[in-house]
Design a protein around this motif. Structure first.
Motif, mmCIF file in Angstrom:
data_model
loop_
_atom_site.group_PDB
_atom_site.id
_atom_site.type_symbol
_atom_site.label_atom_id
_atom_site.label_comp_id
_atom_site.label_asym_id
_atom_site.label_seq_id
_atom_site.Cartn_x
_atom_site.Cartn_y
_atom_site.Cartn_z
ATOM 1 N N GLN A 875 0.798 -1.216 0.163
ATOM 2 C CA GLN A 875 0.146 0.026 -0.049
ATOM 3 C C GLN A 875 0.957 1.305 0.130
ATOM 4 N N GLN A 876 1.928 1.086 0.587
ATOM 5 C CA GLN A 876 2.755 2.368 0.744
ATOM 6 C C GLN A 876 3.421 2.677 -0.604
ATOM 7 N N ILE A 877 3.924 1.444 -1.118
ATOM 8 C CA ILE A 877 4.463 1.638 -2.442
ATOM 9 C C ILE A 877 3.444 2.144 -3.467
ATOM 10 N N ALA A 878 2.210 1.726 -3.526
ATOM 11 C CA ALA A 878 1.156 2.460 -4.398
ATOM 12 C C ALA A 878 0.997 3.753 -4.172
ATOM 13 N N VAL A 879 0.975 4.503 -2.952
ATOM 14 C CA VAL A 879 0.900 5.704 -2.837
ATOM 15 C C VAL A 879 2.307 6.471 -3.361
ATOM 16 N N ALA A 880 3.449 5.930 -2.803
ATOM 17 C CA ALA A 880 4.436 6.598 -3.063
ATOM 18 C C ALA A 880 5.104 6.442 -4.697
ATOM 19 N N MET A 881 4.710 5.514 -5.201
ATOM 20 C CA MET A 881 5.182 5.465 -6.757
ATOM 21 C C MET A 881 3.888 6.139 -7.574
ATOM 22 N N GLY A 882 2.675 6.053 -7.261
ATOM 23 C CA GLY A 882 1.679 6.907 -8.277
ATOM 24 C C GLY A 882 1.429 6.137 -9.523
ATOM 25 N N PRO A 883 1.025 6.668 -10.592
ATOM 26 C CA PRO A 883 0.631 5.798 -11.838
ATOM 27 C C PRO A 883 1.698 4.848 -12.467
ATOM 28 N N ALA A 884 2.919 5.162 -11.959
ATOM 29 C CA ALA A 884 4.232 4.272 -12.691
ATOM 30 C C ALA A 884 3.892 2.892 -12.189
ATOM 31 N N LEU A 885 2.820 2.705 -11.098
ATOM 32 C CA LEU A 885 3.140 1.471 -10.507
ATOM 33 C C LEU A 885 2.658 0.461 -11.516
ATOM 34 N N LYS A 886 1.891 0.700 -12.559
ATOM 35 C CA LYS A 886 1.258 -0.214 -13.697
ATOM 36 C C LYS A 886 2.259 -1.203 -14.269
ATOM 37 N N GLN A 887 3.646 -0.798 -14.383
ATOM 38 C CA GLN A 887 4.489 -1.708 -14.770
ATOM 39 C C GLN A 887 4.879 -2.960 -13.833
ATOM 40 N N HIS A 888 4.306 -2.719 -12.643
ATOM 41 C CA HIS A 888 4.501 -3.634 -11.441
ATOM 42 C C HIS A 888 3.180 -4.687 -11.236
ATOM 43 N N VAL A 889 2.089 -4.246 -12.199
ATOM 44 C CA VAL A 889 1.047 -4.886 -11.856
ATOM 45 C C VAL A 889 0.880 -6.550 -12.093
ATOM 46 N N LYS A 890 1.573 -7.042 -12.870
ATOM 47 C CA LYS A 890 1.830 -8.623 -13.256
ATOM 48 C C LYS A 890 2.831 -9.104 -12.345
#
Length: 1941
Positions: A875-890
């Motif tokens: 959850q922390q990573i999601a807030v900290a990284m923002g939209p660029a999180l997409k590349q870690h979805v898989k």
């Protein structure tokens, strides 16, 4: 022959299964003939053979089997049921037919298979044929392959799924049988026709000779694609088209083939996946890390062999990918790097999308390795990274690629650009959005200027490829600073790419985007060039300026005299104002203005003029950034000047319009903070604040501003600090809370000032922008606006503006190792360190090193605490990284979904929270792509499935589009629909409509074909149900829709609408929203409400019953509203935070109520349910708005005659009553008013129980108000409103007299007093036992109310009394008949309203063709005029003979209940229910209309049966209306009594019609009959009815109706009802004695009917009722009554029953529980014993004389009974009177008193007058007319036959005339009165006649009416009556006229 004769007689179906083969053969032959004869595919005959069809094809006798196959083929072809037999029949064909030696049998079997395919059973047939390929009999295998080939050849590859066929094909080439191999070869050739080269890979493993033969055959095949020649039943349109093409010839077919190419088949889909992880060498991971390169090479070579498999099984390749990544990144041996890259490419190609999880880990490593220069290494790496790209998206790897674009190594930069160029070729405009171009193009532009030529060329190629994909228009804005030479090189790259594509495709494209893009680019280039203006020398500028400016102006520009300079400026200004835009050399002109003294001008007037001219040039000319650079310095320098600052700001604004605000603002801010002038700094910031409001915020470089604003905040000058804070406030309007993050390090005092400014701006919305860019800026910013719109929002992404930290260096290997340690404490320590790193960084870049794989391992940690900690970190990573999180979805997102299957609730909850946090940043699209989500659903974990399906059901409705991969989840969704776990099934059903909204019903229904037959039907039913509630797709964003429209139109002004700024988008969106909201707000769903009622009754949804609303109720309501509410309205109604949105939504519903009344009614249940939710909230604004809407709603529904159904009422009224106890007076007052209005649309008797429940509340205010409301209901509607019974209700109310709360006690006392006012002292019995204190309080209150009544002048009736009381509320309908406390009205208003009503009636009459009325009196005028007593109206002399003509009453024009009744109600039952509900309406006209419709049904024999099942309902509505008339209408002076009479007439007419039909009459239940008899007897005793005109006739008609009810009803029910009614009437002390007397008369009549009806009576029930009666009234108590008639009645009833049944009567006491305690049994035994003795003994107790006396008395009694029966009948009344007279003459001492005792006084007078009249006639005296014109009936004995209504009309007018004569003093009782002799025509018949006439007028035309009257005018019974009356009328009118003269 004997045997033959036996089976020959059998039916066909029995022959077909006979044990004798000849019989079966004969049966098959006859069945074939039968099947050929049947035309109807749904004939019931087909069903007989459904189970026999398999026997047809599997017959053991070859001859019979052949005929059976023919019959089976005919059956399959013609029967609609045939599809159900496909599996068993095809299986039988394969096993028992394909092995037959006869070719005909095989042919028929093959034809049956093909026919099943034609009737949509292709999958079943194909499965059975493929199973047949495993059969050991080669004949079967050959025929199966042949049949598959035929099926493919005829139906094509769309119908026959090739993947399973190709899978088994190689095995057939290995068969030992040559026939099988040959047939397999033919099948391969056929398959190749359809899929071409896609067949090659699966067949690579067959024998090389066979493959060579196949290649030779494939070469011979034509290049044109084959076409389907046989079609499914659902493809008839396609079949017709094919036949037309065949008729037209081959050319046309070929042309069509070009237009519709065959679908390409991916060879990958035909392959079977290979599992390689288990095949790796056991020491693979040891060897690959070995020190010797040879060992590493062995491991890689083994892997390479496995990775060459074209399709790999999915699995966990994480360790393998990490090992390969390590080799590529760190191994020094380039040969091994090459091998590892090939292995990686093989894995990516074999796994495809499933490899996407690992793509982000290997791409950076491959890119870094491009530093190697050896061609073989570079080539292998290129192949690897290209293969990896195909498994993921450009967006996911963009950060990694951009990271190496500015690498120092030119090879890396070159290969990165080349990789992007290759990647772009796989993209489309959709997958290469402008946001990606925006990120990549600056990097390419930087490389274009690189020193290395190979880097520059690679950048050109990448840019050219991007132009090819998205068009030059999209790329040009990013190339604005590129010079022409370099731009040409980019275009050259584009042209070379297009040429390369043309060469590859073999020719120029017919239609392509490239051509249109090129043509568009050609137009756009000059425009782009205008905005990139080169700097001109001063000489050129002077030359250009001299050409457009006056010479004097040029000479005086630098004059030393300020006046000359001012004059020069004035000429300059005039010249600029007159210049054309294309002729204006902007740069030259501004350079002239800057010429010495330029911006150092000392005279403020000249300076003001200069600044003004700058603004003019910027506004009127083509003002470039080059020109802007010339003037900005001067403008900034003067912005703080007191005199010139205003003009400087205008110049800056004009420059910003020309060159865009973002660019201008950036230049201005950097310039002003380079100065040290605080005044300029402050004013610049102020200008910028204002400019942002005018231009909007789009494109502003926030990062650049933040640094300058921080500088300003630290300034010593307070004005600068204040201006900076003001600017931050404006930026806060656009950016919101994230803006504060940039200033958290400021001093607390300053931070408080910033917070205060932000607080001022909270709740405000950004102002609408009205300025924008014109040329270049417009182009650029317009594109940006479009881009933002495509990305889903107009506002800049604040998260992109935040400074992010690269934490990849901080995620050390030691930290990763700790997280993988065996000791959980060390693992926790590693997690703590990771959390600390992320917390410290706040915002991080997407590159996080090895962390994803390490965290993924911890999600499966056996220690659940660590698992939850990992989720928190994610959850922390999601807030900290923002939209660029997409590349870690898989890599990280999907494992979160796996955790949803954990058995612990808290872990699942944490996982769902984490998942939601991720989705908030990434959106849903990436989660739905690929097979990952379907793989998760595949896990048979109920927790996982229900959580995932619930999540999808929530998210899918919010998406406009979804990836096609969502279809992969559908099979598992179907499995979940039948899961053993109820929660999984429920969540699957919830998700089903959301899947359907994206995939479509047809597609999902087709997917059920793969289900098992047992599952298919229930799943299909659920799909059908979901289809009805499928939500609509969200509408596209308004801006995007607008953009699409403008782009499609090609309008150049499309961008001007956006003006390139965000601020302008707000009003556009708003306007679009308003446009969307202009449509209907309620969507009419056919039978939607009925379906919801049905679902709630069937418990398929939650019943709307709760103490407080839970979330599931809210969700259920949202789901139900989504199908019939406008989407925007539902969003507003359920808006979570802004209650004003809800208030506005309610306002809109109120405004559109009249316009969308039908929609409001269709959604009424949902509207009321939503209101109930608001009742549980504390927001008083919303509550008052709800109550305001309800006060508008219920009167509107009442006007439309709509009545709430039980479902709506029970879902709403209990919750409304909750608010009656609200603390606010205004709310309570409104709720009471609404309850009043509610009684107009819902019966008060049904509201009563809800209020009774409200009295049980803990809220004292609610109890008090409910009690007050109950009192009002009883006052207005009488005791009948008390439900279930008055006694039970009053006992519950009386309990509250002892309440602790004073207001509750008073309310209870008032309610009981109201009951006292209605029913008197009976109230003390009803309320039960009270304590002495409570009773004294009640008696005191009753006395007080009595005193008030006597002291005030009491009005004559209850309605008038109510008029004296203060009005509590004001219902909107003043004519409502059940207003609780009507407002005081002046007396004169009542006649006015009466006149208005009569005027309306007159208008209705005049709407018909007029009837001559020359001889008429204006009776209405005379009756209403009470002042002119002595005056008589003028009469006109006319011919009176016209009166002999039949009189036609004007037909009243009654509006039908609903003009589109049949359209609104689809079923007869619902129609009848609706009409019956209106019978009990409080509005007289509505009730009459409803009764007329029911009468029309009852009078038509063919339609009367429709009333069956509704009799009780109709009778209940009827006696409710009778109660309403009795309690309300009759007491209302405002109502016209004629209307009441008309209503009574309609009710009685309906009842007569109903009880004429015995079948319907017998449906009436006992309770209903009791209430009906109560109402009718009450009506007969109502003295007020006699005051109405024709009131006597009405009572006689009721008399007749009672007789009908007694005779026609179910005899058990009516007898039981009368006994109960008698018991009740005797119990009630306040009841009228006449009431009990009439009930007993009815019982006597029933007793007389017993000999005829005894067999139809349920004696057990009757004796039970008698038993209950005797329990209440024992023998002794009965004798104490004033009258002994009840006792005698009961005895007579029991005596008669005993007489008719004898001793058997004692066997009918089974329903009496304690027979020994009953007086009844003892009484019956005595009666039975007495009757037995009397019949068995000889008469020895008296003399013979006594016997004669008794016999004679019995005979006399019989004679007199017969005579009186004649007198009471309509035909023999005169004969009866004559016989009675003669009998009295013969037996003068005859005693008639016993026969007259039980008759009415009226009847006795009639008999006496009749006897005197006969006596006078016989003595020769004159004829004496009886004083009454009517003949009363003998008790209730007489019946009557209805006559026609016209016969009554003269009598009606005569009665009215008689009243007038009495008023004028002309009526003399002693004078002989002319009457109509009705002796031969009983009055009951007349009243009935009149009623039927009035009802018939509602539905018959005037012509038929006239014919009917003519037919009756000649009847002998009427011939003398009109003439007799007319003679008398003539004399009277003559006398009136003479008196007037």
């Amino acid at each position: 022959m004997g045997d033959d004769s036996e089976w020959m007689k059998l039916p066909i179906d029995q022959k077909c299964e006979h044990k004798v083969w000849k019989a079966r053969l004969n049966g098959y032959e006859e069945a074939l003939k039968l099947f050929q004869r049947i035309e109807d595919e749904k004939s019931p005959e087909w069903g007989k053979y459904l189970g026999l069809l398999k026997k047809f094809v599997t017959d053991s006798n070859a001859v019979a089997q052949l005929k059976g196959l023919e019959a089976a083929l005919a059956y399959v072809e013609k029967a609609h049921l045939a599809g159900k037999t496909s599996g068993e029949v095809v299986s039988g064909v394969v096993s028992k037919v394909f092995n037959q030696p006869k070719a005909r049998a095989k042919e028929l079997g093959s034809d049956i298979c093909l026919m099943y395919i034609e009737i949509e059973r292709a999958e079943v047939v194909q499965d059975e044929l493929i199973k047949g390929l495993d059969n050991k009999n080669p004949k079967i295998v050959v025929t199966c392959i042949e049949t598959l080939r035929k099926a493919l050849s005829e139906f094509g590859s769309k119908i026959i799924t090739l993947k399973p066929v190709v899978k088994v094909l190689p095995k057939q080439f290995e068969s030992r049988e040559k026939a099988v191999r040959d047939e397999a070869k033919l099948l391969s050739v056929e398959i190749y026709k359809w899929i071409r080269d896609a067949l090659r890979p699966p067949l690579q493993g067959i024998n090389s000779v066979q493959l060579k033969e196949l290649e030779e055959e494939w070469v011979k095949l034509p290049t044109t694609a084959p076409k389907q020649s046989r079609f499914l039943r659902s493809q008839q349109a396609l079949k017709a088209k094919f036949e037309q093409q065949q008729a037209a010839g081959g050319d046309e077919a070929d042309g069509d083939n070009d237009e519709e190419p065959a679908p390409q088949v991916d060879p990958y889909e035909l392959l079977e996946p290979v599992e390689i992880l288990s095949k790796l060498p056991k020491d693979f991971y040891d060897k690959i890390e070995a020190k010797k390169w040879q060992e590493r090479k062995e491991a890689l070579e083994a892997l390479e062999t496995l990775a060459k498999n074209p399709k790999l099984e999915n699995g966990d390749y994480g360790d393998l990918v990490r090992a390969l990544k390590k080799v590529i990144g760190k191994d020094a041996n380039v040969m091994l790097v090459t091998l590892a890259a090939k292995c990686l490419a093989g894995l990516a190609a074999g796994l495809r999308k499933k490899f996407g999880t690992y793509a982000g880990h290997v791409v950076p490593t491959i890119l870094e390795k491009f530093k190697e220069k050896k061609p073989q290494v570079v080539q292998a790496l290129q192949e690897a990274i290209d293969a990896v790209f195909l498994t993921t998206t450009l967006q996911n790897i963009s950060e990694d690629v951009l990271g190496v674009m500015d690498n120092k190594n030119p090879s890396i930069k070159q290969q990165a650009s080349l990789f992007l160029a290759r990647s772009f070729r796989h993209c489309t405009q959709a997958t290469l959005p402008k946001s990606m171009l925006k990120a990549f193009c600056p990097a390419f532009l930087k490389q274009v200027n690189d020193s290395a030529p190979e880097v520059r060329d690679a950048a050109y190629e990448a840019l050219g490829t991007a132009m090819k994909v998205v068009g030059e228009k999209a790329v040009n804005p990013f190339l604005a600073d590129l010079d022409k030479l370099k731009l040409d090189k980019v275009r050259l790259g584009l042209y070379l790419l297009c040429f390369f594509i043309i060469l590859q495709s073999g020719g120029p494209p017919k239609k392509g985007k490239s051509a249109s893009a090129l043509s568009a680019k050609g137009k756009k280039v000059p425009e782009t060039k205008e905005f990139i203006e080169t700097e001109l020398s001063i000489e050129v500028c002077e030359e250009k300026s001299a050409a457009v400016l006056p010479a004097s102006c040029m000479q005086l520009l630098d004059s030393a005299n300020w006046k000359e300079r001012l004059a020069s400026m004035e000429e300059f200004q005039k010249a600029v104002e007159q210049m054309d835009k294309n002729e204006m050399p902007c740069q030259a002109l501004v350079r002239m203005l800057a010429k010495k003294p330029g911006w150092k001008e000392t005279n403020f007037q000249v300076m003001q003029m200069k600044l003004h001219i700058v603004g003019l040039i910027a506004q009127k000319g083509s003002f470039s950034k080059t020109s802007a650079f010339v003037v900005l310095d001067g403008l900034v320098d003067k912005i703080g000047d007191v005199k010139c600052g205003g003009k400087a700001k205008e110049g800056l604004t004009a420059t910003a319009e020309a060159c865009s605000l973002p660019w201008t603002a950036e230049q201005v801010v950097s310039m002003v903070f380079a100065q040290k002038n605080p005044k300029n700094q402050a004013e610049t910031l102020n200008w910028l604040s204002n400019a942002m409001k005018e231009f909007g915020f789009t494109g502003i470089n926030v990062k650049g501003f933040i640094n300058n604003v921080k500088t300003a905040l630290g300034a010593t000058n307070p004005a600068v600090r204040t201006a900076a804070i003001t600017l931050l406030g404006v930026m806060y309007l656009y950016m919101g809370a994230p803006l504060r993050m940039f200033f958290e390090d400021e001093k607390p005092a300053l931070l408080k000032q910033i917070d205060d400014e932000f607080e001022k701006m909270q709740g405000q919305s950004p102002p609408a922008a009205f300025r924008g860019t014109k040329k270049g800026g417009a182009e650029e910013d317009g594109e940006e606006a479009d881009e933002q719109e495509e990305d889903g929002g107009g506002a800049p992404d604040i998260m992109d503006l935040l400074p992010r930290t690269d934490v990849s260096d901080k995620i050390t290997q030691d930290m990763v190792d700790k997280m993988a340690d065996k000791n959980w404490k060390i693992r926790k320590e590693g997690l703590d360190e990771v959390a600390a790193v992320i917390s410290e960084a706040k915002f991080i870049q997407p590159s996080i090193g090895e962390l994803p794989m390490a965290l993924k391992g911890r999600l499966n940690d056996s220690n659940k605490i660590l698992c939850q900690q990992t989720l928190t970190i994610l959850q922390q990573i999601a807030v900290a990284m923002g939209p660029a999180l997409k590349q870690h979805v898989k890599s990280l997102g999907m494992p979160i979904i796996t955790v949803l299957g954990d058995s612990k609730t808290n872990v699942r909850a944490a996982a769902m929270t984490t998942l939601q946090a991720w989705v908030e940043q990434t959106g849903m699209k990436d989660w739905l792509e690929g097979e990952d989500l379907s793989e998760e659903l595949k896990r048979e974990n109920p927790f996982l499935r229900q959580e995932v399906l619930g999540w999808l059901a929530e998210k899918l409705p919010t998406m406009r589009t979804v990836p096609s991969d969502l279809m992969l989840c559908v099979p598992y969704l179907f499995i979940c629909l039948e899961d053993r776990n109820g929660d999984v099934r429920k969540k699957a059903q919830d998700a089903l409509p959301t899947f359907m909204m994206h995939l479509g019903y047809e597609k999902m229904l087709k997917a059920t074909g793969k289900l098992k037959p047992a599952s298919k039907e229930p799943v299909s039913a659920l799909l059908e149900k979901a289809r009805a509630v499928m939500p609509a797709k969200p509408a596209p964003p308004p801006g995007k829709a607008g953009a699409a429209k403008s782009s499609s139109n090609g309008a150049p002004t499309a961008k001007s609408g956006w003006l390139g700024v965000l601020g302008k988008k707000a009003p556009v969106t708003k306007a679009k929203d308003e446009e969307d909201r202009s449509g209907v707000i309620f969507i009419l769903v056919p039978n939607g409400k009925e379906q919801r009622i049905k679902e709630e009754k069937g418990l398929k949804v939650l019943k709307w019953n709760f103490q407080t609303p839970r979330d599931e109720y809210v969700d259920q309501l949202k789901t139900q509203m989504s199908t019939c509410f406008a989407r925007w309205l539902q969003e507003e109604l359920f808006h979570a935070s802004d209650f004003q949105r809800q208030v506005k939504a309610i306002g809109v519903m109120g405004e559109r109520m009249e316009d969308e009344l039908e929609g409001t009614v269709s959604c009424l249940d949902l509207i009321l349910k939503w209101f109930t939710l608001r009742f549980f909230e504390t927001n008083s604004t919303v509550l008052m708005k709800v109550l305001e809407y309800l006060k508008q709603l219920f009167p509107t529904l009442s006007r439309e005659n709509y009545h709430l159904n039980e479902y709506e009422a029970s879902s709403f009224i209990p919750y409304l009553i909750l608010k009656v106890g609200e603390s606010k007076d205004v709310v309570r007052k409104d709720v009471r008013a609404i309850l009043t209005m509610l009684c107009k649309v819902y019966p008060a008797s049904k509201v009563f129980p809800f209020l009774m429940d409200g009295t049980k509340s803990k809220n004292s205010k609610q109890r008090a108000e409910c009690l007050e409301e109950l009192g009002c209901l009883i006052e207005n509607y009488g005791m009948n409103v008390c439900q279930p019974t008055p006694a039970k209700s009053l006992k519950e109310i009386a309990v509250h007299i002892g309440d602790r709360d004073n207001s509750v006690r008073n309310a209870a006392l008032n309610t009981v007093v109201a009951v006292y006012n209605v029913c008197g002292d009976q109230v003390y019995k009803l309320i039960g036992n009270l304590s002495e204190k409570e009773m004294s309080m009640l008696e005191e209150r009753v006395k007080r109310s009595a005193k008030k009544t006597t002291t005030a002048a009491p009005p004559p009736n209850r309605q008038a009394a109510e008029r004296e009381r203060p009005q509590r509320d004001h219902p909107s309908n003043p004519n409502a008949t059940f207003m609780r406390k009507p407002a005081q009205q002046p007396q004169e208003e009542v006649p006015n309203k009466l006149n208005q009503a009569r005027a309306q009636n007159a208008e209705r009459e005049h709407s018909h063709p007029s009837i001559p009325k020359e001889f008429q009196l204006d009776l209405d005028m005379i009756e209403n005029d009470h002042t002119r007593v002595s005056e008589l109206p003028d009469l006109v002399q006319h011919k009176l003979e016209e009166l002999l003509e039949p009189i036609m009453m004007p037909e009243p024009k009654i509006r039908s209940v609903s003009p589109h009744f049949d359209d609104l109600h689809n079923s007869t039952a619902s129609t009848i229910n609706f009409v019956i509900s209106q019978v009990a309406s409080g509005d007289i006209n509505t009730s009459i209309q409803a009764l007329a419709q029911i009468d029309e049904v009852l009078r038509q024999e063919d339609k009367a049966d429709a009333m069956s099942g509704h009799i009780d309902q109709f009778l209940i509505a009827t006696f409710m209306q009778l109660r309403l008339i009795y309690n309300t209408h009759m007491a209302d002076d405002r109502l016209d009594k004629k209307d009441i009479f008309k209503l009574y007439s309609c009710i009685i007419g309906n009842m007569l019609s109903l009880f004429s039909m015995e079948s319907l009459a017998r449906e009436a239940s006992m309770g209903v009959l009791k209430d009906l008899m109560h109402g009718l007897i009450t009506l007969m005793l109502d003295a007020r009815v006699e005051d109405i005109e024709d009131g006597q006739q009405l009572i006689r008609s009721v008399n007749l109706l009672v007789v009908r009810v007694l005779e026609k009803s179910d005899q058990t029910n009516i007898l039981s009802a009368l006994l109960v009614l008698l018991q009740d009437s005797l119990t009630t002390s306040s009841g009228s004695p006449m009431f009990s007397e009439l009930v007993m008369k009815c019982l006597w009549r029933m007793i007389r009917l017993l000999p005829e009806t005894i067999n139809s009576i349920n004696l057990d029930r009757i004796l039970l009722d008698v038993h209950n009666f005797m329990k209440v009234f024992p023998k002794e108590k009965l004798k104490q009554l004033k009258s002994d008639v009840p006792h005698r009645t009961l005895k007579t009833l029991l005596h008669t029953l005993c007489k008719l049944t004898g001793g058997k009567i004692l066997d009918h006491m089974s329903m009496i529980e304690n027979r020994n305690e009953s007086e009844l049994e003892a009484h019956l035994r005595r009666v039975v014993k007495h009757s037995g003795n009397f019949s068995g003994m000889k008469s020895d107790r008296g003399s013979e004389k006594g016997q004669d006396d008794r016999m004679s008395k019995a005979k006399v009694s019989d004679i007199l009974s017969e005579i009186f029966k004649k007198i009471g009948s309509k035909e023999n009344t005169k004969e009866g009177l004559t016989e009675l007279y003669e009998y009295k003459q013969k037996y003068s001492d005859a005693d008639l008193e016993p026969f007259l005792r039980n008759t009415s006084q009226f009847f006795q007078s009639y008999v006496e007058r009749g006897l005197r009249m006969i006596e006078s006639e016989r003595e020769g005296k004159g004829r004496i007319q009886p004083t009454s014109t009517v003949i009363p009936q003998h008790g209730l004995d007489s019946g009557s036959v209805p006559l026609n209504g016209e016969e009554m009309k003269p009598a009606v007018y005569y009665e009215r005339l008689k009243i007038l004569r009495q008023r004028q003093g002309l009526e003399n009782n002693s004078r002989t009165r002319p009457t109509t002799s009705l002796l031969s025509k009983p009055s009951v018949a007349s009243s009935t006649d009149m009623l039927q006439s009035k009802l018939s007028q509602l539905k018959e035309s005037r012509e038929s009416h006239f014919q009917q009257e003519q037919s009756h005018s000649h009847s002998p019974t009427r011939s003398s009556s009109p003439a007799a009356n007319l003679d008398d009328l003539k004399k009277r009118l003559e006398r009136i006229k003479s008196n007037r003269q």
